[in-house]
Design a protein around this motif. Structure first.
Motif, short mmCIF file in Angstrom:
data_model
loop_
_atom_site.label_atom_id
_atom_site.label_comp_id
_atom_site.label_asym_id
_atom_site.label_seq_id
_atom_site.Cartn_x
_atom_site.Cartn_y
_atom_site.Cartn_z
N GLY A 2 -1.22 16.93 6.69
CA GLY A 2 -0.50 16.78 8.14
C GLY A 2 -0.71 15.18 8.48
N LYS A 3 -1.92 14.76 8.35
CA LYS A 3 -2.22 13.27 9.00
C LYS A 3 -1.63 12.38 7.93
N CYS A 4 -1.33 12.82 6.70
CA CYS A 4 -0.66 11.99 5.78
C CYS A 4 0.94 11.84 6.08
N ASP A 5 1.27 13.19 6.34
CA ASP A 5 2.68 13.22 6.73
C ASP A 5 3.07 12.18 7.90
N ASP A 6 2.04 12.40 8.89
CA ASP A 6 2.20 11.48 10.18
C ASP A 6 2.07 10.00 9.94
N ASP A 7 1.26 9.50 9.16
CA ASP A 7 1.20 8.48 8.64
C ASP A 7 1.07 7.98 7.27
N HIS A 8 2.29 7.62 6.68
CA HIS A 8 2.49 7.46 5.34
C HIS A 8 1.55 6.44 4.57
N ASP A 9 1.13 5.31 5.24
CA ASP A 9 0.32 4.30 4.81
C ASP A 9 -1.16 4.99 4.45
N LEU A 10 -1.61 6.22 5.42
CA LEU A 10 -2.55 6.75 4.87
C LEU A 10 -2.17 7.46 3.71
N GLY A 11 -1.15 8.28 3.56
CA GLY A 11 -0.87 9.09 2.27
C GLY A 11 -0.67 8.18 1.29
N TYR A 12 -0.18 7.18 1.48
CA TYR A 12 -0.09 6.39 0.04
C TYR A 12 -1.46 5.99 -0.45
N ASP A 13 -2.23 5.50 0.66
CA ASP A 13 -3.64 4.97 0.00
C ASP A 13 -4.21 5.96 -0.38
#
Length: 156
Positions: free
Chosen positions: A115-126
């Motif tokens: 959920g956090k990655c969906d909200d912040d794609h930079d976090l998801g990509y990292d």
């Protein structure tokens, strides 16, 4: 374990090295410490990949079942990542994970973090950049172990 302490552990962990402070806080909010005893399964093949782990202290055997028996294809140690399939649909465990001795893990709730990655794609990509090499490495270990167990094939 309080979130602030967990945030410090994440920031110092080699797997998360270089992760920005805000991401460390976000990840810490989805984590907790867990203890497993010798022989205890952390998860089994086919289970929902609802957590991933960092091995803090101890050893974890990764096993695949073959001919009705578990076969260890890799043993993880302090600092290793466990259950990288939390980030790859269909979010299922592809192996068993069993504590070799008393083991302390940091467990991260996969749904929370997805959920956090969906909200912040930079976090998801990292995170994706950090986990894909782990997935590839585990597949390689399993492949090499199966070649060792079952032979390299026929001599054509």
């Amino acid at each position: 374990m309080e979130t602030h302490k967990l945030e410090e552990i994440i920031a110092q962990d080699p797997f998360f090295f270089g992760l920005n402070g805000a991401f460390c806080r976000t990840i810490a909010g989805c984590g907790k410490q867990m203890r497993f005893e010798k022989g205890q399964y952390i998860y089994r093949q086919g289970d929902a990949a609802d957590r991933f782990y960092i091995v803090r202290h101890g050893h974890v055997a990764l096993e695949l079942s073959a001919m009705g028996k578990p076969h260890v294809f890799q043993t993880l140690h302090d600092g290793d990542v466990l259950n990288a399939t939390w980030i790859v649909p269909p979010y299922r465990c592809f192996s068993n994970a069993r504590a070799v001795g008393p083991t302390i893990l940091i467990a991260f709730d996969a749904a929370c973090l997805r959920g956090k990655c969906d909200d912040d794609h930079d976090l998801g990509y990292d995170l994706m950049k950090r986990f894909i090499p782990v997935v590839v490495e585990r597949l390689n270990h399993a492949r090499l172990q199966s070649l060792d167990v079952y032979g390299a094939g026929s001599d054509n």
